[in-house]
Design a protein around this motif. Sequence first.
Motif, PDB file in Angstrom:
ATOM      1  N   ASP A  76       0.836  -1.204   0.000  1.00 55.18           N
ATOM      2  CA  ASP A  76       0.000   0.000   0.000  1.00 55.18           C
ATOM      3  C   ASP A  76       0.872   1.257   0.000  1.00 55.18           C
ATOM      4  OD1 ASP A  76      -0.001   1.168   3.062  1.00 55.18           O
ATOM      5  OD2 ASP A  76       0.240  -1.021   3.024  1.00 55.18           O
ATOM      6  N   VAL A  77       0.266   2.388  -0.379  1.00 54.63           N
ATOM      7  CA  VAL A  77       0.988   3.652  -0.538  1.00 54.63           C
ATOM      8  C   VAL A  77       1.666   4.091   0.764  1.00 54.63           C
ATOM      9  CG1 VAL A  77       0.745   6.118  -1.068  1.00 54.63           C
ATOM     10  CG2 VAL A  77      -0.467   4.425  -2.441  1.00 54.63           C
ATOM     11  N   ARG A  78       0.979   3.973   1.868  1.00 52.70           N
ATOM     12  CA  ARG A  78       1.560   4.404   3.150  1.00 52.70           C
ATOM     13  C   ARG A  78       2.816   3.594   3.493  1.00 52.70           C
ATOM     14  NH1 ARG A  78      -1.408   6.176   8.508  1.00 52.70           N
ATOM     15  NH2 ARG A  78       0.328   6.012   9.928  1.00 52.70           N
ATOM     16  N   THR A  79       2.738   2.284   3.313  1.00 49.81           N
ATOM     17  CA  THR A  79       3.899   1.431   3.577  1.00 49.81           C
ATOM     18  C   THR A  79       5.021   1.742   2.591  1.00 49.81           C
ATOM     19  OG1 THR A  79       2.495  -0.312   4.471  1.00 49.81           O
ATOM     20  CG2 THR A  79       4.705  -0.961   3.757  1.00 49.81           C
ATOM     21  N   ALA A  80       4.671   1.944   1.324  1.00 46.98           N
ATOM     22  CA  ALA A  80       5.678   2.267   0.313  1.00 46.98           C
ATOM     23  C   ALA A  80       6.393   3.573   0.653  1.00 46.98           C
ATOM     24  CB  ALA A  80       5.027   2.354  -1.068  1.00 46.98           C
ATOM     25  N   LEU A  81       5.650   4.553   1.137  1.00 43.56           N
ATOM     26  CA  LEU A  81       6.267   5.824   1.539  1.00 43.56           C
ATOM     27  C   LEU A  81       7.214   5.607   2.712  1.00 43.56           C
ATOM     28  CD1 LEU A  81       6.624   8.861   1.284  1.00 43.56           C
ATOM     29  CD2 LEU A  81       4.589   9.155   2.720  1.00 43.56           C
ATOM     30  N   LYS A  82       6.792   4.827   3.694  1.00 46.31           N
ATOM     31  CA  LYS A  82       7.664   4.546   4.849  1.00 46.31           C
ATOM     32  C   LYS A  82       8.945   3.846   4.399  1.00 46.31           C
ATOM     33  CE  LYS A  82       4.086   4.163   8.406  1.00 46.31           C
ATOM     34  NZ  LYS A  82       3.423   3.241   9.341  1.00 46.31           N
ATOM     35  N   VAL A  83       8.818   2.896   3.489  1.00 46.56           N
ATOM     36  CA  VAL A  83       9.981   2.175   2.978  1.00 46.56           C
ATOM     37  C   VAL A  83      10.914   3.137   2.242  1.00 46.56           C
ATOM     38  CG1 VAL A  83      10.756   0.410   1.330  1.00 46.56           C
ATOM     39  CG2 VAL A  83       8.850  -0.074   2.872  1.00 46.56           C
ATOM     40  N   ALA A  84      10.339   3.990   1.399  1.00 42.57           N
ATOM     41  CA  ALA A  84      11.154   4.953   0.649  1.00 42.57           C
ATOM     42  C   ALA A  84      11.872   5.915   1.584  1.00 42.57           C
ATOM     43  CB  ALA A  84      10.279   5.720  -0.346  1.00 42.57           C
ATOM     44  N   LEU A  85      11.180   6.397   2.593  1.00 45.59           N
ATOM     45  CA  LEU A  85      11.809   7.300   3.562  1.00 45.59           C
ATOM     46  C   LEU A  85      12.968   6.611   4.276  1.00 45.59           C
ATOM     47  CD1 LEU A  85       8.639   9.024   5.058  1.00 45.59           C
ATOM     48  CD2 LEU A  85      10.343  10.087   3.569  1.00 45.59           C
ATOM     49  N   ALA A  86      12.742   5.381   4.705  1.00 39.63           N
ATOM     50  CA  ALA A  86      13.788   4.630   5.408  1.00 39.63           C
ATOM     51  C   ALA A  86      14.948   4.291   4.484  1.00 39.63           C
ATOM     52  CB  ALA A  86      13.199   3.350   6.006  1.00 39.63           C
ATOM     53  N   ALA A  87      14.635   3.972   3.244  1.00 44.63           N
ATOM     54  CA  ALA A  87      15.666   3.524   2.310  1.00 44.63           C
ATOM     55  C   ALA A  87      16.525   4.662   1.775  1.00 44.63           C
ATOM     56  CB  ALA A  87      15.019   2.788   1.142  1.00 44.63           C
ATOM     57  N   GLY A 147      19.149   1.701   4.818  1.00 42.68           N
ATOM     58  CA  GLY A 147      19.274   2.187   3.445  1.00 42.68           C
ATOM     59  C   GLY A 147      18.560   1.261   2.477  1.00 42.68           C
ATOM     60  N   HIS A 148      19.231   0.945   1.396  1.00 40.63           N
ATOM     61  CA  HIS A 148      18.635   0.110   0.348  1.00 40.63           C
ATOM     62  C   HIS A 148      18.229  -1.268   0.863  1.00 40.63           C
ATOM     63  CE1 HIS A 148      17.864  -1.456  -3.629  1.00 40.63           C
ATOM     64  NE2 HIS A 148      18.636  -2.473  -3.332  1.00 40.63           N
ATOM     65  N   ALA A 149      18.836  -1.716   1.939  1.00 42.54           N
ATOM     66  CA  ALA A 149      18.504  -3.040   2.482  1.00 42.54           C
ATOM     67  C   ALA A 149      17.027  -3.162   2.849  1.00 42.54           C
ATOM     68  CB  ALA A 149      19.376  -3.343   3.701  1.00 42.54           C
ATOM     69  N   VAL A 150      16.393  -2.072   3.245  1.00 36.21           N
ATOM     70  CA  VAL A 150      14.972  -2.158   3.624  1.00 36.21           C
ATOM     71  C   VAL A 150      14.078  -2.324   2.406  1.00 36.21           C
ATOM     72  CG1 VAL A 150      15.310  -0.813   5.749  1.00 36.21           C
ATOM     73  CG2 VAL A 150      14.534   0.348   3.687  1.00 36.21           C
ATOM     74  N   VAL A 151      14.573  -1.992   1.217  1.00 33.11           N
ATOM     75  CA  VAL A 151      13.802  -2.160  -0.009  1.00 33.11           C
ATOM     76  C   VAL A 151      13.969  -3.566  -0.568  1.00 33.11           C
ATOM     77  CG1 VAL A 151      13.544  -1.339  -2.405  1.00 33.11           C
ATOM     78  CG2 VAL A 151      14.000   0.282  -0.576  1.00 33.11           C
ATOM     79  N   HIS A 152      15.087  -4.172  -0.268  1.00 33.95           N
ATOM     80  CA  HIS A 152      15.446  -5.444  -0.893  1.00 33.95           C
ATOM     81  C   HIS A 152      14.380  -6.526  -0.710  1.00 33.95           C
ATOM     82  CE1 HIS A 152      18.429  -7.818  -2.947  1.00 33.95           C
ATOM     83  NE2 HIS A 152      18.107  -8.811  -2.166  1.00 33.95           N
ATOM     84  N   GLN A 153      13.703  -6.517   0.392  1.00 33.74           N
ATOM     85  CA  GLN A 153      12.686  -7.549   0.630  1.00 33.74           C
ATOM     86  C   GLN A 153      11.527  -7.460  -0.360  1.00 33.74           C
ATOM     87  OE1 GLN A 153      10.296  -7.039   4.245  1.00 33.74           O
ATOM     88  NE2 GLN A 153      11.186  -4.983   4.422  1.00 33.74           N
ATOM     89  N   TYR A 154      11.380  -6.321  -1.030  1.00 37.28           N
ATOM     90  CA  TYR A 154      10.290  -6.143  -1.991  1.00 37.28           C
ATOM     91  C   TYR A 154      10.697  -6.474  -3.421  1.00 37.28           C
ATOM     92  CZ  TYR A 154       8.250  -3.851   1.995  1.00 37.28           C
ATOM     93  OH  TYR A 154       7.772  -3.585   3.241  1.00 37.28           O
ATOM     94  N   HIS A 155      11.981  -6.727  -3.639  1.00 36.68           N
ATOM     95  CA  HIS A 155      12.441  -7.097  -4.974  1.00 36.68           C
ATOM     96  C   HIS A 155      11.937  -8.486  -5.313  1.00 36.68           C
ATOM     97  CE1 HIS A 155      16.154  -4.250  -4.882  1.00 36.68           C
ATOM     98  NE2 HIS A 155      15.031  -3.625  -4.677  1.00 36.68           N
ATOM     99  N   HIS A 156      11.486  -8.646  -6.502  1.00 36.17           N
ATOM    100  CA  HIS A 156      11.036  -9.936  -7.034  1.00 36.17           C
ATOM    101  C   HIS A 156       9.858 -10.521  -6.274  1.00 36.17           C
ATOM    102  CE1 HIS A 156      14.590  -9.537  -9.409  1.00 36.17           C
ATOM    103  NE2 HIS A 156      15.344  -9.539  -8.343  1.00 36.17           N
ATOM    104  N   ARG A 157       9.170  -9.701  -5.556  1.00 36.69           N
ATOM    105  CA  ARG A 157       7.971 -10.143  -4.852  1.00 36.69           C
ATOM    106  C   ARG A 157       6.812 -10.098  -5.848  1.00 36.69           C
ATOM    107  NH1 ARG A 157       5.853  -7.129   0.622  1.00 36.69           N
ATOM    108  NH2 ARG A 157       3.870  -8.153   0.725  1.00 36.69           N
ATOM    109  N   PRO A 158       5.962 -11.125  -5.867  1.00 35.97           N
ATOM    110  CA  PRO A 158       4.858 -11.115  -6.837  1.00 35.97           C
ATOM    111  C   PRO A 158       3.924  -9.925  -6.611  1.00 35.97           C
ATOM    112  CG  PRO A 158       5.012 -13.234  -5.706  1.00 35.97           C
ATOM    113  CD  PRO A 158       5.976 -12.298  -5.040  1.00 35.97           C
TER     114      PRO A 158
END
Length: 165
Positions: A76-87, A147-158
């Motif tokens: 969701d958008v809220r979670t994506a924003l939190k991830v982007a801020l953290a990353a 940093g980027h490590a917090v985004v990595h869990q979303y890579h290649h996720r269906p």
Amino acid sequence: MNHSTHHAGGTGTSWRMAAQATLHCLTGCAIGEVLGMVVGTALGLSTWSTVVLAIVLAFVFGYGLTMRGVLLAGVDVRTALKVALAADTISITVMEILDNAVIVVVPGAMEAGLTSGLFWASLAFALVVAFVLTVPINRWLISRGRGHAVVHQYHHRPAPDGSAS
């Protein structure tokens, strides 16, 4: 090396991964930075107004690119924003300090105008300096699961439609 070692162990974080994360961050920053510099210069804004515009747009585009990838993973958008801020916050902040400092100190660069080679060469040089000096910071952040490590869990996720992101 396994995924958890890769992000949490410190010594397992490669320079290549840090460079890729920095390049991803730099892409968004560069879009915003160039757009801000072009608009500010074209409108005849003061140096500081142009720099502020470029910084704001760099953060908007930097976060936006990260959010796009995370949203494609079905978040969701809220979670994506939190991830982007953290990353991206530390990386974008460092890059913006560096690239704006460089372009402001190059004699005549900000006053050169959009048709000047000095303007474009200074901007390109500033972005290269920001990239080179931010890679070690991103390596350090990734090695600590930040940093980027917090985004990595979303890579290649269906994605919700079943396709891989």
